[in-house]
Scaffold this motif. Sequence first.
Motif, PDB file in Angstrom:
ATOM      1  N   SER A 723       0.824  -1.202   0.000  1.00  0.00           N
ATOM      2  CA  SER A 723       0.000   0.000   0.000  1.00  0.00           C
ATOM      3  C   SER A 723       0.860   1.254   0.000  1.00  0.00           C
ATOM      4  O   SER A 723       0.602   2.211  -0.747  1.00  0.00           O
ATOM      5  N   LEU A 724       1.903   1.257   0.827  1.00  0.00           N
ATOM      6  CA  LEU A 724       2.772   2.427   0.918  1.00  0.00           C
ATOM      7  C   LEU A 724       3.458   2.702  -0.411  1.00  0.00           C
ATOM      8  O   LEU A 724       3.531   3.854  -0.868  1.00  0.00           O
ATOM      9  N   ALA A 725       3.961   1.647  -1.052  1.00  0.00           N
ATOM     10  CA  ALA A 725       4.632   1.829  -2.335  1.00  0.00           C
ATOM     11  C   ALA A 725       3.672   2.408  -3.378  1.00  0.00           C
ATOM     12  O   ALA A 725       4.027   3.292  -4.165  1.00  0.00           O
ATOM     13  N   GLU A 726       2.433   1.929  -3.360  1.00  0.00           N
ATOM     14  CA  GLU A 726       1.441   2.409  -4.328  1.00  0.00           C
ATOM     15  C   GLU A 726       1.083   3.870  -4.067  1.00  0.00           C
ATOM     16  O   GLU A 726       1.054   4.697  -4.989  1.00  0.00           O
ATOM     17  N   HIS A 727       0.816   4.219  -2.803  1.00  0.00           N
ATOM     18  CA  HIS A 727       0.478   5.607  -2.467  1.00  0.00           C
ATOM     19  C   HIS A 727       1.648   6.540  -2.796  1.00  0.00           C
ATOM     20  O   HIS A 727       1.442   7.660  -3.279  1.00  0.00           O
ATOM     21  N   ARG A 728       2.863   6.069  -2.488  1.00  0.00           N
ATOM     22  CA  ARG A 728       4.029   6.908  -2.778  1.00  0.00           C
ATOM     23  C   ARG A 728       4.156   7.160  -4.279  1.00  0.00           C
ATOM     24  O   ARG A 728       4.375   8.293  -4.722  1.00  0.00           O
ATOM     25  N   ASP A 729       3.991   6.109  -5.082  1.00  0.00           N
ATOM     26  CA  ASP A 729       4.101   6.269  -6.533  1.00  0.00           C
ATOM     27  C   ASP A 729       3.031   7.209  -7.079  1.00  0.00           C
ATOM     28  O   ASP A 729       3.268   7.948  -8.042  1.00  0.00           O
ATOM     29  N   LEU A 730       1.853   7.167  -6.484  1.00  0.00           N
ATOM     30  CA  LEU A 730       0.773   8.056  -6.921  1.00  0.00           C
ATOM     31  C   LEU A 730       1.030   9.503  -6.523  1.00  0.00           C
ATOM     32  O   LEU A 730       0.498  10.417  -7.146  1.00  0.00           O
ATOM     33  N   GLY A 731       1.810   9.697  -5.477  1.00  0.00           N
ATOM     34  CA  GLY A 731       2.041  11.054  -4.971  1.00  0.00           C
ATOM     35  C   GLY A 731       1.095  11.427  -3.857  1.00  0.00           C
ATOM     36  O   GLY A 731       0.983  12.606  -3.486  1.00  0.00           O
ATOM     37  N   ASP A 732       0.395  10.445  -3.283  1.00  0.00           N
ATOM     38  CA  ASP A 732      -0.583  10.700  -2.212  1.00  0.00           C
ATOM     39  C   ASP A 732       0.136  10.659  -0.863  1.00  0.00           C
ATOM     40  O   ASP A 732       0.244   9.616  -0.205  1.00  0.00           O
ATOM     41  N   ARG A 733       0.609  11.811  -0.414  1.00  0.00           N
ATOM     42  CA  ARG A 733       1.376  11.870   0.838  1.00  0.00           C
ATOM     43  C   ARG A 733       0.478  11.788   2.065  1.00  0.00           C
ATOM     44  O   ARG A 733       0.905  11.323   3.128  1.00  0.00           O
ATOM     45  N   TRP A 734      -0.755  12.258   1.943  1.00  0.00           N
ATOM     46  CA  TRP A 734      -1.694  12.175   3.071  1.00  0.00           C
ATOM     47  C   TRP A 734      -1.890  10.721   3.481  1.00  0.00           C
ATOM     48  O   TRP A 734      -1.783  10.373   4.653  1.00  0.00           O
ATOM     49  N   ARG A 735      -2.160   9.866   2.503  1.00  0.00           N
ATOM     50  CA  ARG A 735      -2.381   8.458   2.837  1.00  0.00           C
ATOM     51  C   ARG A 735      -1.063   7.769   3.180  1.00  0.00           C
ATOM     52  O   ARG A 735      -1.031   6.855   4.001  1.00  0.00           O
ATOM     53  N   SER A 736       0.031   8.186   2.549  1.00  0.00           N
ATOM     54  CA  SER A 736       1.334   7.587   2.870  1.00  0.00           C
ATOM     55  C   SER A 736       1.657   7.760   4.345  1.00  0.00           C
ATOM     56  O   SER A 736       2.180   6.849   4.997  1.00  0.00           O
ATOM     57  N   ALA A 737       1.346   8.937   4.882  1.00  0.00           N
ATOM     58  CA  ALA A 737       1.624   9.191   6.307  1.00  0.00           C
ATOM     59  C   ALA A 737       0.831   8.228   7.185  1.00  0.00           C
ATOM     60  O   ALA A 737       1.355   7.672   8.165  1.00  0.00           O
ATOM     61  N   SER A 738      -0.431   7.990   6.847  1.00  0.00           N
ATOM     62  CA  SER A 738      -1.243   7.067   7.645  1.00  0.00           C
ATOM     63  C   SER A 738      -0.693   5.651   7.590  1.00  0.00           C
ATOM     64  O   SER A 738      -0.704   4.925   8.590  1.00  0.00           O
ATOM     65  N   VAL A 739      -0.222   5.223   6.401  1.00  0.00           N
ATOM     66  CA  VAL A 739       0.328   3.869   6.281  1.00  0.00           C
ATOM     67  C   VAL A 739       1.620   3.750   7.076  1.00  0.00           C
ATOM     68  O   VAL A 739       1.876   2.729   7.730  1.00  0.00           O
ATOM     69  N   LEU A 740       2.449   4.791   7.072  1.00  0.00           N
ATOM     70  CA  LEU A 740       3.673   4.774   7.879  1.00  0.00           C
ATOM     71  C   LEU A 740       3.334   4.610   9.358  1.00  0.00           C
ATOM     72  O   LEU A 740       4.019   3.882  10.104  1.00  0.00           O
ATOM     73  N   GLU A 741       2.277   5.268   9.795  1.00  0.00           N
ATOM     74  CA  GLU A 741       1.870   5.157  11.202  1.00  0.00           C
ATOM     75  C   GLU A 741       1.378   3.752  11.525  1.00  0.00           C
ATOM     76  O   GLU A 741       1.609   3.232  12.630  1.00  0.00           O
ATOM     77  N   GLU A 742       0.698   3.117  10.554  1.00  0.00           N
ATOM     78  CA  GLU A 742       0.274   1.725  10.759  1.00  0.00           C
ATOM     79  C   GLU A 742       1.484   0.788  10.808  1.00  0.00           C
ATOM     80  O   GLU A 742       1.523  -0.157  11.610  1.00  0.00           O
ATOM     81  N   LEU A 743       2.461   1.014   9.944  1.00  0.00           N
ATOM     82  CA  LEU A 743       3.683   0.209   9.980  1.00  0.00           C
ATOM     83  C   LEU A 743       4.415   0.385  11.316  1.00  0.00           C
ATOM     84  O   LEU A 743       5.012  -0.564  11.844  1.00  0.00           O
ATOM     85  N   ALA A 744       4.352   1.582  11.848  1.00  0.00           N
ATOM     86  CA  ALA A 744       4.949   1.821  13.166  1.00  0.00           C
ATOM     87  C   ALA A 744       4.241   0.996  14.230  1.00  0.00           C
ATOM     88  O   ALA A 744       4.882   0.436  15.143  1.00  0.00           O
ATOM     89  N   ALA A 745       2.915   0.890  14.123  1.00  0.00           N
ATOM     90  CA  ALA A 745       2.159   0.087  15.087  1.00  0.00           C
ATOM     91  C   ALA A 745       2.576  -1.375  15.003  1.00  0.00           C
ATOM     92  O   ALA A 745       2.715  -2.061  16.029  1.00  0.00           O
ATOM     93  N   VAL A 746       2.775  -1.870  13.775  1.00  0.00           N
ATOM     94  CA  VAL A 746       3.220  -3.256  13.600  1.00  0.00           C
ATOM     95  C   VAL A 746       4.619  -3.444  14.182  1.00  0.00           C
ATOM     96  O   VAL A 746       4.899  -4.434  14.872  1.00  0.00           O
ATOM     97  N   ALA A 747       5.519  -2.489  13.896  1.00  0.00           N
ATOM     98  CA  ALA A 747       6.883  -2.576  14.416  1.00  0.00           C
ATOM     99  C   ALA A 747       6.879  -2.626  15.944  1.00  0.00           C
ATOM    100  O   ALA A 747       7.639  -3.388  16.561  1.00  0.00           O
ATOM    101  N   GLN A 748       6.009  -1.825  16.547  1.00  0.00           N
ATOM    102  CA  GLN A 748       5.945  -1.822  18.012  1.00  0.00           C
ATOM    103  C   GLN A 748       5.403  -3.155  18.536  1.00  0.00           C
ATOM    104  O   GLN A 748       5.876  -3.678  19.550  1.00  0.00           O
ATOM    105  N   GLN A 749       4.424  -3.726  17.840  1.00  0.00           N
ATOM    106  CA  GLN A 749       3.916  -5.037  18.236  1.00  0.00           C
ATOM    107  C   GLN A 749       5.022  -6.087  18.184  1.00  0.00           C
ATOM    108  O   GLN A 749       5.022  -7.042  18.954  1.00  0.00           O
ATOM    109  N   ARG A 750       5.957  -5.888  17.272  1.00  0.00           N
ATOM    110  CA  ARG A 750       7.090  -6.809  17.148  1.00  0.00           C
ATOM    111  C   ARG A 750       8.265  -6.415  18.053  1.00  0.00           C
ATOM    112  O   ARG A 750       9.336  -6.964  17.899  1.00  0.00           O
ATOM    113  N   GLU A 751       8.011  -5.448  18.893  1.00  0.00           N
ATOM    114  CA  GLU A 751       9.023  -4.970  19.843  1.00  0.00           C
ATOM    115  C   GLU A 751      10.237  -4.389  19.117  1.00  0.00           C
ATOM    116  O   GLU A 751      11.375  -4.541  19.562  1.00  0.00           O
ATOM    117  N   ARG A 752       9.976  -3.699  18.049  1.00  0.00           N
ATOM    118  CA  ARG A 752      11.016  -2.967  17.325  1.00  0.00           C
ATOM    119  C   ARG A 752      10.764  -1.482  17.535  1.00  0.00           C
ATOM    120  O   ARG A 752      10.417  -0.742  16.627  1.00  0.00           O
TER     121      ARG A 752
END
Length: 832
Positions: A723-752
């Motif tokens: 999803s992030l790669a697709e939003h980035r290629d489209l130029g949609d930074r608003w949605r890219s930011a939300s996906v980055l925040e979701e990836l951060a949530a996953v990283a934290q669940q993995r204790e990273r």
Amino acid sequence: MSSDGSRRGSDDVQGAGFGGLLRRHRRDAGLSQEGLAELAGLSVDAIAALERGRRRAPRAHTLRLLADALRLNSAERTQLTATARNDSESPQPVLRRPPAPPNELIGRTVELTAAKRLLGQRITRLLTLTGPGGIGKTRLTMAVASELSEDFPDGVCWVPLASLTDAEGVAPAVAASIGLHPLDTTRLAEEIAEQIGQRTLLLAFDNCSHVVSNVGQVCAALLESCPNLSILASSRELLRVPGENVYVVPPLSLPPDEDQAELSAAVRLFVDRASARGYDPTGQLEQVARVVRRLEGMPLAIELAAARTNVMTIEELAGELETSFGILAGGDRTASPRQQSMRGAIEWSHDLLTPAERDVFAQLSVFVGGWTLSAAAMVMSGEDAPGPVARAEALDLTGRLVDKSLIRVTRHGGVARYYMLAVIREFAADRLQATASVDEAVSRHAHFYIGLAEQAERELRGASQEEWLERLQSELDNLRAAMAWALQTRSVSEALRLSGALWLFCYLRGHYAEGSLWLERSLALSPSTEDATPALAKANLGAGMLAFLQCEYDVATTRLETALTQYKELKDTAGTALVLQRLGGVARERGDYRTAEDLHCQSYDLFENLGDQSGMSWAHNQLGFVAWLRGDLDVGARRCGRARDSFRKLGDGEGLAWSLISLGAIAQYKGELVDAEALLQESLALSQRLGYREGVAWSLNQLGIVERRRGLTERAVHLLDESLAEHRDLGDRWRSASVLEELAAVAQQRERSEYAAFLLGAADGVREVIQAPVPQVEKADYLATRRAVEESLDRQAFRAAWSAGRAAPLAAVADGYPVQHPAPDPDRSRYL
């Protein structure tokens, strides 16, 4: 007659063979050839062939008929039979064998197998290998002929025609190849047929194009007279004789992707031929793949390019080929001139065209990436709506060029498309540039595609949306060429019409940046003082929408407000409602939900006054979108559910995809993960079928959240990364930011935690640039993730990772590249 005279006569007869003996008995009987033929029940041609030795080994039945007609006695019958047997046992003439190949045949296993099956199993008696000059017809013909030797007991005979300058030389060339050297050539085709007779033989005709008519006549005659004969021919043009089976020789296979370049026949050919020149390019297969893709797998072009590695790097070679094919020359000195350069190969075919064919060949070079019959008819005729006569003429001339291998045909979805290989198109374009009609042809081309874009625009909101999206995508290169013409010639009206008609397509297929550029450049051509026109208003609307999709909110607002003023001046209610809807989208992403809702309500009212069901459905969907983003899930579900039902009836694929995404997001925020997944999988499948990239990106985003909530972090990372790669290629930074925040949530669940802080910093940096806050519905998850990360790290480590994320380019984060941050191992895969 004396005994000496009788002996001499007998010796003369024996020396003359069966034909001489038969002639003597006929004359002794006082018969003409016609008389003997009538008494024996044979044809006059058969009698003549036997007497001249053109036909050998007459059957026993034929011998009895002749002996009876001549009233021969027992001794004379025995002598006639013995002489016939002696003649039939004499050595057959030596056939010309196929030439030995100079090097390995690469990448033709499929073609070789198919040709061998067709001829070896007698599925066809005449197989023509056809294709443009340089495609490898001769080399394949040599291989097929050689491998079929065991399938033809009486041999395989090679008939080279490349050196012929006179079409009348075809039959003599065949005669020479089968070992026949007659003194009388007036009935040469018949004599060749008599020589071949019942023999199970394969004739391989090479390079027929320049004498194709005569080759066709000879082949037809031989196939009719010789029942066990098969023919293999290589020709740029079809022979067009009964029973002909055509095999179009394709280019060599290209690399499926960069990691499998060595599997490509085109790459292997380049490596082999370059290595033969003393340069081994196996360590640069990525650049080799770039070269062979540009050459579209054309064997001669690849060999000529490989020959240039003695003086150029592959990078230089690839760069040169991007602008011109002029360096494709310098072939083997022993080759014919048309095989020493690609230009020579194409020029040979061009010189065989009629004047009308040459004119059309040049005109068709205005097309980029292929064309349809309708497009060709307009460019050829200059008529806005070509009638049956113009279409028939276009079809006839196109068909002739297809038969001569200068145009190729593809068929998809019930539509035939025509195209030229790039090297051929460059030659044709040079020919067009040399004529006085170049400007007219380019203008006709542009106007056809302006009309096509405007027609498509009317269809992109209805049940035919998928069909028209595919059609525009297939014509994208032509649309780009038409746009370039309008901008270069400063044709204001045409530029505005085309860019304005295409903005919706650019949105749906994700060409945001390109569509924006077209619209801005078109608007720049128009005087600022010009009165409002529908084309200007539409262009401003499109420019505002595409700027909004790329999160250029200030630019979007300016363009949309200009369009709003213009539509109001034009008293265009539908246009006004559409602009209000787009302005509502800008307010929504900036977090101003009250303004967004107000604008969408105004839009709904206008669409309702017009009775516009599609507009009303979109207003419902947008109001539902605003509702769930601000956290009002029940209202969002009602509005989006109503929109979904309406979009299904209307056949609006984009609208249906969006309503499903909204309903899926609402379900996952309610914790109804099974329902959410079903809705989002449906939206993903629909978006992928439409090629609707924003829908794909959003569906993947929400599916990733569903998997995170289930604790399936590996699956969540995969979906969110896509999803992030697709939003980035489209130029949609608003949605890219939300996906980055979701990836951060996953990283934290993995204790990273450190990497989670890095991702949160990256998202914060994006939001600061575009001035868009975290959506209300996402804040709870965002705050929970940030709180967990801050509790897991000391303040210094958190700030360092956060700052590194803010400084990292979004492209680097989206592509998963290593980035500089304080973690011991900067590879993001360690954290995810």
